[in-house]
Design a protein around this motif. Structure first.
Motif, PDB file in Angstrom:
ATOM      1  N   CYS A 191      -1.282  14.942   4.239  1.00 25.62           N
ATOM      2  CA  CYS A 191      -0.020  14.207   4.306  1.00 25.62           C
ATOM      3  C   CYS A 191       0.321  13.726   2.900  1.00 25.62           C
ATOM      4  O   CYS A 191      -0.476  13.848   1.972  1.00 25.62           O
ATOM      5  N   VAL A 192       1.507  13.161   2.755  1.00 30.41           N
ATOM      6  CA  VAL A 192       1.948  12.600   1.478  1.00 30.41           C
ATOM      7  C   VAL A 192       1.893  11.085   1.573  1.00 30.41           C
ATOM      8  O   VAL A 192       2.196  10.498   2.614  1.00 30.41           O
ATOM      9  N   CYS A 193       1.484  10.436   0.494  1.00 28.84           N
ATOM     10  CA  CYS A 193       1.494   8.977   0.460  1.00 28.84           C
ATOM     11  C   CYS A 193       1.900   8.504  -0.933  1.00 28.84           C
ATOM     12  O   CYS A 193       1.921   9.288  -1.884  1.00 28.84           O
ATOM     13  N   THR A 194       2.218   7.223  -1.049  1.00 27.81           N
ATOM     14  CA  THR A 194       2.498   6.642  -2.365  1.00 27.81           C
ATOM     15  C   THR A 194       1.278   5.940  -2.934  1.00 27.81           C
ATOM     16  O   THR A 194       1.079   5.940  -4.140  1.00 27.81           O
ATOM     17  N   ASP A 195       0.478   5.292  -2.081  1.00 29.59           N
ATOM     18  CA  ASP A 195      -0.581   4.388  -2.545  1.00 29.59           C
ATOM     19  C   ASP A 195       0.001   3.405  -3.571  1.00 29.59           C
ATOM     20  O   ASP A 195      -0.650   3.035  -4.538  1.00 29.59           O
ATOM     21  N   GLY A 196       1.257   3.023  -3.356  1.00 28.68           N
ATOM     22  CA  GLY A 196       1.978   2.240  -4.346  1.00 28.68           C
ATOM     23  C   GLY A 196       1.556   0.790  -4.379  1.00 28.68           C
ATOM     24  O   GLY A 196       1.528   0.107  -3.356  1.00 28.68           O
ATOM     25  N   ILE A 197       1.212   0.302  -5.577  1.00 23.80           N
ATOM     26  CA  ILE A 197       0.817  -1.093  -5.795  1.00 23.80           C
ATOM     27  C   ILE A 197       1.882  -1.761  -6.642  1.00 23.80           C
ATOM     28  O   ILE A 197       2.240  -1.272  -7.718  1.00 23.80           O
ATOM     29  N   MET A 198       2.401  -2.880  -6.152  1.00 24.05           N
ATOM     30  CA  MET A 198       3.448  -3.587  -6.874  1.00 24.05           C
ATOM     31  C   MET A 198       2.895  -4.163  -8.176  1.00 24.05           C
ATOM     32  O   MET A 198       1.698  -4.386  -8.322  1.00 24.05           O
ATOM     33  N   GLY A 199       3.796  -4.430  -9.112  1.00 23.66           N
ATOM     34  CA  GLY A 199       3.375  -5.037 -10.370  1.00 23.66           C
ATOM     35  C   GLY A 199       4.466  -4.959 -11.408  1.00 23.66           C
ATOM     36  O   GLY A 199       5.525  -4.362 -11.190  1.00 23.66           O
ATOM     37  N   ALA A 200       4.202  -5.562 -12.560  1.00 25.62           N
ATOM     38  CA  ALA A 200       5.197  -5.591 -13.631  1.00 25.62           C
ATOM     39  C   ALA A 200       5.459  -4.200 -14.187  1.00 25.62           C
ATOM     40  O   ALA A 200       6.587  -3.855 -14.543  1.00 25.62           O
ATOM     41  N   SER A 201       4.404  -3.386 -14.289  1.00 28.40           N
ATOM     42  CA  SER A 201       4.546  -2.020 -14.797  1.00 28.40           C
ATOM     43  C   SER A 201       3.752  -1.083 -13.894  1.00 28.40           C
ATOM     44  O   SER A 201       2.716  -0.559 -14.280  1.00 28.40           O
ATOM     45  N   PRO A 202       4.229  -0.866 -12.663  1.00 26.94           N
ATOM     46  CA  PRO A 202       3.438  -0.131 -11.664  1.00 26.94           C
ATOM     47  C   PRO A 202       3.373   1.364 -11.949  1.00 26.94           C
ATOM     48  O   PRO A 202       4.096   1.902 -12.792  1.00 26.94           O
ATOM     49  N   HIS A 203       2.513   2.035 -11.220  1.00 26.98           N
ATOM     50  CA  HIS A 203       2.459   3.497 -11.235  1.00 26.98           C
ATOM     51  C   HIS A 203       3.806   4.018 -10.707  1.00 26.98           C
ATOM     52  O   HIS A 203       4.336   3.492  -9.722  1.00 26.98           O
ATOM     53  N   PRO A 204       4.354   5.062 -11.312  1.00 32.31           N
ATOM     54  CA  PRO A 204       5.652   5.584 -10.840  1.00 32.31           C
ATOM     55  C   PRO A 204       5.644   6.099  -9.407  1.00 32.31           C
ATOM     56  O   PRO A 204       6.703   6.242  -8.796  1.00 32.31           O
ATOM     57  N   ARG A 205       4.475   6.343  -8.848  1.00 37.84           N
ATOM     58  CA  ARG A 205       4.394   6.796  -7.453  1.00 37.84           C
ATOM     59  C   ARG A 205       4.986   5.770  -6.495  1.00 37.84           C
ATOM     60  O   ARG A 205       5.439   6.125  -5.404  1.00 37.84           O
ATOM     61  N   LEU A 206       4.961   4.493  -6.878  1.00 43.60           N
ATOM     62  CA  LEU A 206       5.507   3.437  -6.024  1.00 43.60           C
ATOM     63  C   LEU A 206       6.968   3.690  -5.710  1.00 43.60           C
ATOM     64  O   LEU A 206       7.440   3.404  -4.615  1.00 43.60           O
ATOM     65  N   TYR A 207       7.711   4.242  -6.677  1.00 42.02           N
ATOM     66  CA  TYR A 207       9.142   4.481  -6.523  1.00 42.02           C
ATOM     67  C   TYR A 207       9.477   5.942  -6.228  1.00 42.02           C
ATOM     68  O   TYR A 207      10.609   6.227  -5.857  1.00 42.02           O
ATOM     69  N   GLY A 208       8.505   6.871  -6.393  1.00 42.91           N
ATOM     70  CA  GLY A 208       8.931   8.265  -6.334  1.00 42.91           C
ATOM     71  C   GLY A 208       7.958   9.311  -5.844  1.00 42.91           C
ATOM     72  O   GLY A 208       8.170  10.501  -6.099  1.00 42.91           O
ATOM     73  N   ALA A 209       6.904   8.943  -5.102  1.00 35.97           N
ATOM     74  CA  ALA A 209       5.930   9.955  -4.682  1.00 35.97           C
ATOM     75  C   ALA A 209       6.554  11.024  -3.799  1.00 35.97           C
ATOM     76  O   ALA A 209       6.303  12.223  -3.963  1.00 35.97           O
TER      77      ALA A 209
END
Length: 504
Positions: free
Chosen positions: A403-421
């Motif tokens: 499956c597809v996931c973001t594993d997105g963690i919020m923060g001041a400079s997060p991994h771009p996957r948070l917004y675009g996986a």
């Protein structure tokens, strides 16, 4: 409210070839799908030239607390996500007791961030009620964190549970399952969950299997012991009968590049054996988690207080320092570790810089710099690690078990996957590289995660299903963000509906 979507190219979520049709939403449900629908509606949407798919299901999210801070949740909706699964990596914000509420908040900080008041729920059911009361934008489903359950019963002790403690954990897990959890998660690199041995894990998973729940696991080692870690999870699945889902499958660290194919072969063999096993993946060459993962896990026995005390002991510090140096090197070196989020204003300059740059400015070694940051910032520091092979990403993403996931963690400079996986898969792996067909990518984002999680009301464009839908322009969908500018929304996602309500 009745919405009529006209002339859409419909991808049903099953991997079938698309077809052009009108789709009528009536209230929360898909009421009708036909070549042409002439019924009256409150709103009509011209979807000519656009694709309509089920809303995407993010199987690995860290929005546990973000749902209270962020009512719009546009970072999820604008990539087509309508359902998020929280409580990942053995760390859930519920259940919780009065005795451990502050300690649990510290433990959750690297993955879920913080909120401006103490956790006010205690049971798992109370947490889910609060989420659904405070946030209507996206649907939230949850897992029980094994590490959280362990804290509730036996604190941060690095030992086997007694028979009484194991029974107490099983009873607590059962209570959470009855209150609405979809399964359990394990984070076998994060204390205190990492202190649990396979026998303990299997025994707890017997309870989850009883309710047809899912076990999602961040395995004990995604680096040199990747294949052995899959074997450990196979043991748990055999002993307990639980359905197994491996979180964010990867081969981590340059020494292990190329192991992605071996991991897939092992998983395929387990499937042939009869074990119900799948996995998810985010489509990037960098990971993201707390900086504390570079610290040997034994150093966190006794929680954050125990770790900070060891930093003030010269002999203990030297042992920790050695372990940090080894872990930094295994992840590709200091230049491959970028600090994403710190807590204090005086260290904000670190955000977006790598550990090599930071250690140079601090005039200390990378391992000392990492410990300096953790000493002064506490456990909430988040970092990005550039340590995955592009070839492994491509090999893994082609598997029909993923499956597809973001594993997105919020923060001041997060991994771009948070917004675009999810849009990364559509634009890069489907349209540009032709590694996946669009039909298969959508299946991996919709019906497959719905099946895994037993979410039988969503994941398909079918009459009678809940109207969680995404309308997008396939030819123009693309990400606009980067590691240096991660907080930018993708383009090409035109409209999203959650239970029939238009979200943007």
């Amino acid at each position: 409210m009745r919405t009529l979507i006209k002339n859409a190219k419909v991808y049903d979520g099953l991997g079938s070839f698309p077809f052009v049709a009108d789709v009528l939403i009536d209230g929360e449900r898909i009421a009708k799908i036909a070549l042409k629908i002439d019924e009256k509606a409150d709103k009509e949407v011209d979807a000519s030239g656009l694709c309509l798919a089920p809303g995407f299901i993010n199987t690995h999210s860290h929005s546990d607390l973000e749902v209270f801070r962020n009512k719009e949740m546009l970072h999820t909706l604008k990539q087509g996500i309508t359902t998020e699964v929280v409580g990942q990596d053995g760390s859930s914000v519920a259940p919780v007791t009065d005795e451990i509420v502050d300690e649990l908040a510290d433990n959750m900080a690297p993955l879920a961030g913080v909120i401006d008041k103490p956790y006010w729920w205690r049971s798992y059911g109370e947490y889910l009620d609060e989420v659904r009361k405070h946030n209507k934008s996206v649907k939230i489903e949850g897992l029980i964190g094994h590490g959280t359950v362990r804290m509730c019963v036996m604190g941060n002790d690095n030992r086997k549970p007694t028979d009484e403690e194991l029974e107490a954990m099983k009873k607590l897990v059962e209570k959470c399952m009855l209150e609405g959890a979809k399964g359990i998660s394990f984070g076998l690199i994060y204390p205190p969950g990492s202190y649990g041995l396979k026998e303990e894990i299997a025994e707890i998973c017997k309870v989850v299997a009883k309710y047809d729940g899912l076990m999602m696991v961040h395995m004990r080692n995604e680096q040199d012991q990747l294949l052995e870690s899959i074997d450990e999870m196979a043991y748990v699945a055999r002993e307990s009968g639980v359905r197994l889902h491996i979180s964010h499958l990867k081969a981590l660290g340059y020494r292990n590049w190329g192991k992605g194919k071996q991991a897939l072969e092992k998983i395929r063999a387990l499937k042939a054996e009869g074990i119900d096993v799948t996995f998810d993946q985010y489509p990037y060459e960098a990971t993201c988690t707390g900086l504390k993962v570079v610290v040997p896990t034994w150093a966190y026995e006794g929680g954050e207080t125990g770790f900070q005390n060891r930093l003030n002991d010269k002999e203990e510090y030297a042992k920790i320092q050695k372990g940090v140096a080894e872990n930094v090197e295994a992840r590709g070196g200091a230049a491959k570790i970028q600090i994403a989020t710190v807590a204090t204003p005086e260290n904000k300059w670190m955000e977006g810089s790598n550990l090599e740059e930071i250690s140079s400015r601090l005039k200390m070694s990378p391992e000392d710099a990492a410990l300096y940051i953790l000493k002064h910032e506490g456990p909430s520091v988040v970092a990005i690690y550039f340590s995955i092979s592009a070839d492994d990403v491509a090999d893994i993403i082609q598997s029909d078990l993923g499956c597809v996931c973001t594993d997105g963690i919020m923060g001041a400079s997060p991994h771009p996957r948070l917004y675009g996986a999810f849009t990364e898969v559509l634009s890069y792996y489907c349209r540009e590289k032709h590694i996946l067909t669009l039909e298969e990518a959508i299946r991996k984002m919709t019906s497959e995660p719905a099946r895994r999680l037993r979410l039988w009301d969503r994941g398909l464009v079918r009459e009678g299903m809940t109207a969680d839908l995404v309308l997008f322009d396939y030819e123009h969908v693309r990400n606009t963000n980067s590691y240096r500018e991660p907080k930018k929304y993708p383009e090409g996602i035109v409209q999203v509906w959650v239970s029939g309500e238009e979200r943007f």
